[in-house]
Write a protein that holds these residues in place. Structure first.
Motif, PDB file in Angstrom:
ATOM      1  N   GLY A  17      99.247 -69.980  45.962  1.00  0.00           N
ATOM      2  CA  GLY A  17      98.940 -68.896  47.015  1.00  0.00           C
ATOM      3  C   GLY A  17      98.914 -67.840  45.679  1.00  0.00           C
ATOM      4  N   PHE A  18      98.359 -66.192  46.548  1.00  0.00           N
ATOM      5  CA  PHE A  18      99.379 -65.192  45.238  1.00  0.00           C
ATOM      6  C   PHE A  18     100.247 -64.222  45.527  1.00  0.00           C
ATOM      7  CE2 PHE A  18      94.312 -66.327  45.557  1.00  0.00           C
ATOM      8  CZ  PHE A  18      94.385 -66.322  44.470  1.00  0.00           C
ATOM      9  N   ILE A  19     100.561 -63.553  44.261  1.00  0.00           N
ATOM     10  CA  ILE A  19     101.853 -62.747  44.412  1.00  0.00           C
ATOM     11  C   ILE A  19     101.651 -61.725  44.290  1.00  0.00           C
ATOM     12  CG2 ILE A  19     104.495 -62.234  43.070  1.00  0.00           C
ATOM     13  CD1 ILE A  19     103.705 -65.352  42.887  1.00  0.00           C
ATOM     14  N   ARG A  20     101.471 -60.177  44.432  1.00  0.00           N
ATOM     15  CA  ARG A  20     101.768 -58.773  44.500  1.00  0.00           C
ATOM     16  C   ARG A  20     102.436 -58.333  43.569  1.00  0.00           C
ATOM     17  NH1 ARG A  20      98.573 -56.171  48.423  1.00  0.00           N
ATOM     18  NH2 ARG A  20      96.786 -57.586  47.917  1.00  0.00           N
ATOM     19  N   CYS A  21     102.259 -57.676  42.068  1.00  0.00           N
ATOM     20  CA  CYS A  21     103.548 -57.351  41.084  1.00  0.00           C
ATOM     21  C   CYS A  21     103.191 -55.693  40.924  1.00  0.00           C
ATOM     22  CB  CYS A  21     104.127 -58.482  40.243  1.00  0.00           C
ATOM     23  SG  CYS A  21     105.134 -57.749  39.461  1.00  0.00           S
ATOM     24  N   PRO A  22     103.713 -54.882  41.504  1.00  0.00           N
ATOM     25  CA  PRO A  22     103.998 -53.767  41.075  1.00  0.00           C
ATOM     26  C   PRO A  22     103.020 -53.436  39.608  1.00  0.00           C
ATOM     27  CG  PRO A  22     105.253 -53.936  42.373  1.00  0.00           C
ATOM     28  CD  PRO A  22     105.108 -55.047  41.651  1.00  0.00           C
ATOM     29  N   GLN A  23     104.539 -54.301  38.934  1.00  0.00           N
ATOM     30  CA  GLN A  23     103.298 -54.448  36.824  1.00  0.00           C
ATOM     31  C   GLN A  23     102.137 -55.100  36.787  1.00  0.00           C
ATOM     32  OE1 GLN A  23     107.433 -55.767  36.987  1.00  0.00           O
ATOM     33  NE2 GLN A  23     107.836 -54.744  34.971  1.00  0.00           N
ATOM     34  N   ILE A  24     101.061 -55.285  37.751  1.00  0.00           N
ATOM     35  CA  ILE A  24     100.257 -55.819  37.524  1.00  0.00           C
ATOM     36  C   ILE A  24      99.078 -55.710  38.353  1.00  0.00           C
ATOM     37  CG2 ILE A  24      99.228 -58.198  36.612  1.00  0.00           C
ATOM     38  CD1 ILE A  24     101.429 -59.748  36.303  1.00  0.00           C
ATOM     39  N   SER A  25      98.168 -55.206  37.749  1.00  0.00           N
ATOM     40  CA  SER A  25      96.954 -54.429  38.441  1.00  0.00           C
ATOM     41  C   SER A  25      96.317 -55.338  40.103  1.00  0.00           C
ATOM     42  CB  SER A  25      96.063 -54.128  37.537  1.00  0.00           C
ATOM     43  OG  SER A  25      95.870 -54.826  36.617  1.00  0.00           O
ATOM     44  N   ALA A  26      96.640 -57.003  39.316  1.00  0.00           N
ATOM     45  CA  ALA A  26      95.372 -58.152  40.244  1.00  0.00           C
ATOM     46  C   ALA A  26      96.940 -59.201  40.782  1.00  0.00           C
ATOM     47  CB  ALA A  26      95.243 -58.796  39.531  1.00  0.00           C
ATOM     48  N   ASP A  27      96.428 -58.833  42.083  1.00  0.00           N
ATOM     49  CA  ASP A  27      97.736 -60.423  42.271  1.00  0.00           C
ATOM     50  C   ASP A  27      97.606 -61.581  41.671  1.00  0.00           C
ATOM     51  OD1 ASP A  27      97.958 -58.349  44.680  1.00  0.00           O
ATOM     52  OD2 ASP A  27      96.435 -59.878  46.458  1.00  0.00           O
ATOM     53  N   VAL A  28      98.817 -62.525  41.318  1.00  0.00           N
ATOM     54  CA  VAL A  28      98.607 -62.891  40.342  1.00  0.00           C
ATOM     55  C   VAL A  28      98.846 -64.963  41.225  1.00  0.00           C
ATOM     56  CG1 VAL A  28     100.637 -64.358  38.982  1.00  0.00           C
ATOM     57  CG2 VAL A  28     100.108 -61.342  39.489  1.00  0.00           C
ATOM     58  N   PHE A  29      97.900 -65.568  40.825  1.00  0.00           N
ATOM     59  CA  PHE A  29      98.122 -66.289  41.127  1.00  0.00           C
ATOM     60  C   PHE A  29      99.340 -67.894  41.299  1.00  0.00           C
ATOM     61  CE2 PHE A  29      96.855 -71.251  40.288  1.00  0.00           C
ATOM     62  CZ  PHE A  29      96.086 -71.274  42.022  1.00  0.00           C
ATOM     63  N   PHE A  30      99.356 -68.626  41.572  1.00  0.00           N
ATOM     64  CA  PHE A  30     100.604 -69.763  41.127  1.00  0.00           C
ATOM     65  C   PHE A  30     100.178 -70.927  42.181  1.00  0.00           C
ATOM     66  CE2 PHE A  30     102.674 -68.109  45.142  1.00  0.00           C
ATOM     67  CZ  PHE A  30     103.135 -68.567  45.607  1.00  0.00           C
ATOM     68  N   HIS A  31     100.941 -71.749  41.243  1.00  0.00           N
ATOM     69  CA  HIS A  31     100.953 -73.048  42.238  1.00  0.00           C
ATOM     70  C   HIS A  31     101.852 -73.614  43.066  1.00  0.00           C
ATOM     71  CE1 HIS A  31      99.084 -77.609  42.738  1.00  0.00           C
ATOM     72  NE2 HIS A  31      98.264 -76.721  43.280  1.00  0.00           N
ATOM     73  N   LEU A  32     102.061 -74.766  43.439  1.00  0.00           N
ATOM     74  CA  LEU A  32     102.982 -75.321  44.073  1.00  0.00           C
ATOM     75  C   LEU A  32     103.935 -76.097  43.141  1.00  0.00           C
ATOM     76  CD1 LEU A  32     105.209 -76.082  46.909  1.00  0.00           C
ATOM     77  CD2 LEU A  32     103.014 -78.619  46.920  1.00  0.00           C
ATOM     78  N   ARG A  33     103.488 -76.634  42.227  1.00  0.00           N
ATOM     79  CA  ARG A  33     103.928 -77.387  40.984  1.00  0.00           C
ATOM     80  C   ARG A  33     104.718 -76.427  40.222  1.00  0.00           C
ATOM     81  NH1 ARG A  33      98.510 -77.290  39.277  1.00  0.00           N
ATOM     82  NH2 ARG A  33      98.120 -79.537  40.467  1.00  0.00           N
ATOM     83  N   ASP A  34     104.494 -75.341  39.858  1.00  0.00           N
ATOM     84  CA  ASP A  34     104.694 -73.838  39.725  1.00  0.00           C
ATOM     85  C   ASP A  34     106.123 -73.398  39.891  1.00  0.00           C
ATOM     86  OD1 ASP A  34     103.452 -74.944  37.355  1.00  0.00           O
ATOM     87  OD2 ASP A  34     101.518 -73.745  37.530  1.00  0.00           O
TER      88      ASP A  34
END
Length: 223
Positions: A17-34
């Motif tokens: 999935g993807f995480i939206r963070c105000p400190q990062i311009s682009a959405d951040v990818f993450f995997h279930l294993r992490d």
């Protein structure tokens, strides 16, 4: 330092999935294993560490549900002042839980370091007794460097979604004497630290390695 964000997209079939963070311009990818915690859902507030891999954009590691979510809301009327006893009763459990959590997180680190010191002492004593030649330390160091490299390579493969290193290879290197290098790689790269079946087998290889080394040293005295 971990950042906070919100899960804006989650694909349960592909486990990413993807995480939206105000400190990062682009959405951040993450995997279930992490990810550590209950199954993620869209809208979930999370904490994470971010890395940047080549031109693929940011990626989140060590993702977990946020403990304290900051919500921007209009100011409300201040609550009535609480007495000293009420403040103490509210704050004391929070502090005690935080201290207990910190001690629980640090316990595996001290166990791993203690076992490594004991393992090194066994090698030195065995060399002093003439059970091992000095040159074997060179082989042990090389084996641990290879093990560390294999963990790093597997972590990079997980990030880039390329061919992974078989877990049997990692366990085989650990049981041959490369388990300290595996331990350092797990702590530094935060790799293979949340998969419980893998962790159980890893600690079994540590026990087998130390017991075999100890048995080789004391066997002549038992005879």
């Amino acid at each position: 330092m971990k950042k906070q964000g919100t899960v804006v997209r989650w694909d349960s079939k592909k486990a990413f999935g993807f995480i939206r963070c105000p400190q990062i311009s682009a959405d951040v990818f993450f995997h279930l294993r992490d990810y550590e915690g209950p199954p993620p859902t869209e809208g979930l507030r999370v904490m994470f560490e971010d890395i940047h891999v080549g031109g693929k954009g940011p990626r989140a590691l060590s993702v977990e549900p946020a403990r304290n979510t900051i919500v921007n809301a209009p100011p409300a009327a201040p609550p009535p002042p609480a007495g000293p006893e009420l403040l103490t009763s509210r704050q004391a459990p929070s502090r005690s839980r935080s201290q207990w959590q910190k001690r629980r997180d640090e316990r595996p680190l001290w166990i791993g370091l203690g076992l490594m010191v004991f393992w090194l002492i066994l090698w030195l004593v065995g060399i002093g007794m003439g059970r091992f030649p000095w040159v074997i330390l060179t082989a042990v160091v090389l084996l641990n460097l290879i093990t560390f490299y294999m963990y790093w390579r597997d972590k990079e493969a997980a990030v880039n979604e390329t061919q992974r290193t078989p877990e049997d290879w990692l366990h085989g290197l650990a049981v041959l004497g490369g388990w300290p290098g595996a331990w350092f790689a797990q702590q530094i790269f935060r790799h293979k630290t949340s998969k419980q079946p893998f962790r159980l087998i890893y600690w079994a290889t540590v026990a087998i390695n130390i017991l075999a080394l100890l048995a080789w040293m004391v066997w002549p005295m038992l005879r």
